[in-house]
Design a protein around this motif. Structure first.
Motif, PDB file in Angstrom:
ATOM      1  N   ASP A   1       0.822  -1.215   0.000  1.00 40.11           N
ATOM      2  CA  ASP A   1       0.000   0.000   0.000  1.00 40.11           C
ATOM      3  C   ASP A   1       0.853   1.262   0.000  1.00 40.11           C
ATOM      4  O   ASP A   1       0.581   2.238   0.706  1.00 40.11           O
ATOM      5  CB  ASP A   1      -0.963   0.005   1.190  1.00 40.11           C
ATOM      6  N   GLY A   2       1.918   1.209  -0.808  1.00 40.42           N
ATOM      7  CA  GLY A   2       2.772   2.389  -0.997  1.00 40.42           C
ATOM      8  C   GLY A   2       3.776   2.640   0.112  1.00 40.42           C
ATOM      9  O   GLY A   2       4.543   3.620   0.038  1.00 40.42           O
ATOM     10  N   ARG A   3       3.822   1.799   1.130  1.00 42.38           N
ATOM     11  CA  ARG A   3       4.740   2.001   2.247  1.00 42.38           C
ATOM     12  C   ARG A   3       5.843   0.947   2.223  1.00 42.38           C
ATOM     13  O   ARG A   3       5.623  -0.201   1.808  1.00 42.38           O
ATOM     14  CB  ARG A   3       3.979   1.919   3.580  1.00 42.38           C
ATOM     15  N   ASP A   4       7.046   1.327   2.665  1.00 39.28           N
ATOM     16  CA  ASP A   4       8.146   0.374   2.740  1.00 39.28           C
ATOM     17  C   ASP A   4       7.767  -0.798   3.627  1.00 39.28           C
ATOM     18  O   ASP A   4       7.206  -0.630   4.718  1.00 39.28           O
ATOM     19  CB  ASP A   4       9.396   1.052   3.302  1.00 39.28           C
ATOM     20  N   ALA A   5       8.082  -2.018   3.161  1.00 42.70           N
ATOM     21  CA  ALA A   5       7.641  -3.202   3.895  1.00 42.70           C
ATOM     22  C   ALA A   5       8.671  -4.318   3.930  1.00 42.70           C
ATOM     23  O   ALA A   5       8.372  -5.409   4.394  1.00 42.70           O
ATOM     24  CB  ALA A   5       6.338  -3.729   3.280  1.00 42.70           C
ATOM     25  N   GLY A   6       9.876  -4.080   3.450  1.00 42.65           N
ATOM     26  CA  GLY A   6      10.836  -5.175   3.412  1.00 42.65           C
ATOM     27  C   GLY A   6      10.381  -6.249   2.434  1.00 42.65           C
ATOM     28  O   GLY A   6       9.698  -5.975   1.450  1.00 42.65           O
ATOM     29  N   GLU A   7      10.746  -7.502   2.705  1.00 39.27           N
ATOM     30  CA  GLU A   7      10.320  -8.594   1.833  1.00 39.27           C
ATOM     31  C   GLU A   7       8.805  -8.805   1.958  1.00 39.27           C
ATOM     32  O   GLU A   7       8.266  -8.901   3.056  1.00 39.27           O
ATOM     33  CB  GLU A   7      11.043  -9.884   2.210  1.00 39.27           C
ATOM     34  N   VAL A   8       8.125  -8.888   0.830  1.00 43.66           N
ATOM     35  CA  VAL A   8       6.674  -9.099   0.799  1.00 43.66           C
ATOM     36  C   VAL A   8       6.398 -10.531   0.351  1.00 43.66           C
ATOM     37  O   VAL A   8       6.923 -10.990  -0.661  1.00 43.66           O
ATOM     38  CB  VAL A   8       5.990  -8.101  -0.164  1.00 43.66           C
TER      39      VAL A   8
END
Length: 245
Positions: free
Chosen positions: A74-81
């Protein structure tokens, strides 16, 4: 490794062994008993198993996700998805994931409740052969261990495909088929239909998971055969690969 996980779940009451004997019932109601692998149940539902595995992690449950991309949610940094779900659902969330399209078969699960059990106490569950409406049924009170007089009936893929937009429309034909197959002479006192659009993969990939930088996919279609153990093994293998990178 999964056997050790299940043994721990059993010791803590999160999962329970159910039965190693199912029936096969043909379209005329003729029943044959078959013994096979032990079947298990999660009294609080499969979600409880996932939440237990995540115990101790920084977990946010129940949040709606609109879009996933490498290293971003959702447009935010999240590391590995990681998208631990059927490929068609993953494709809705992530644009252009380089995974081959997978075909999944739908099921509508219909729960039927009577005032008392109207079928043999040792029925457990049954695969239905040759019926256009029903593929499987189970004594849900037996599965959960509380003895409730409830059947859960799974439609055939063909019947489910006709009712994905209106699952309640499957209740009448499924109820009629279940009563005929089990020779139940009264209507249930309650019924509920649940749409399961991606119930089982038509075929599995043979690979343990898909991994690309920042965006990976795993689940029960990744492996040799679709099963809960396959879903766990897929996620376990992907988690180990990510942790070791």
């Amino acid at each position: 490794r999964f056997a050790r996980v299940v043994a721990d779940w059993e010791a803590r009451g999160i999962a329970r062994s159910w039965t190693d004997t199912f029936s096969a019932i043909d379209a005329d109601g003729i029943e044959t008993r078959k013994t096979g692998p032990m079947r298990w149940s999660a009294p609080a539902g499969l979600r409880s198993l996932a939440l237990d595995l995540a115990d101790g992690l920084d977990l946010e449950s129940g949040r709606t996700v609109e879009h996933a991309a490498p290293f971003r949610v959702d447009g935010r940094d999240a590391g590995e998805v990681v998208l631990a779900m059927p490929e068609p659902q993953a494709r809705r969330l992530a644009d252009g994931i380089p995974v081959s399209p997978q075909e999944w078969e739908p099921v509508i699960a219909v729960a039927l409740r009577w005032e008392e059990r109207r079928w043999p106490v040792d029925l457990h569950g049954a695969f239905i052969n040759g019926d256009p409406d029903v593929a499987f049924l189970a004594d849900d009170g037996d599965r959960r261990g509380d003895g409730a007089p409830v059947l859960v009936v799974h439609t055939t893929g063909e019947r489910a495909a006709r009712h994905l937009d209106d699952p309640d429309a499957a209740i009448a034909p499924v109820t009629a088929a279940a009563r005929r197959l089990l020779r139940i002479d009264v209507e249930p006192i309650a019924a509920h239909a649940h749409r399961w659009t991606f119930a089982r993969p038509v075929r599995t990939t043979g690979e343990p998971f898909f991994r690309s930088p920042g965006l990976s996919v795993c689940g029960d279609a990744w492996g040799e055969s679709a099963a809960v153990r396959t879903a766990w093994a897929s996620g376990d293998a992907l988690g180990r690969a990510l942790a070791g990178s």
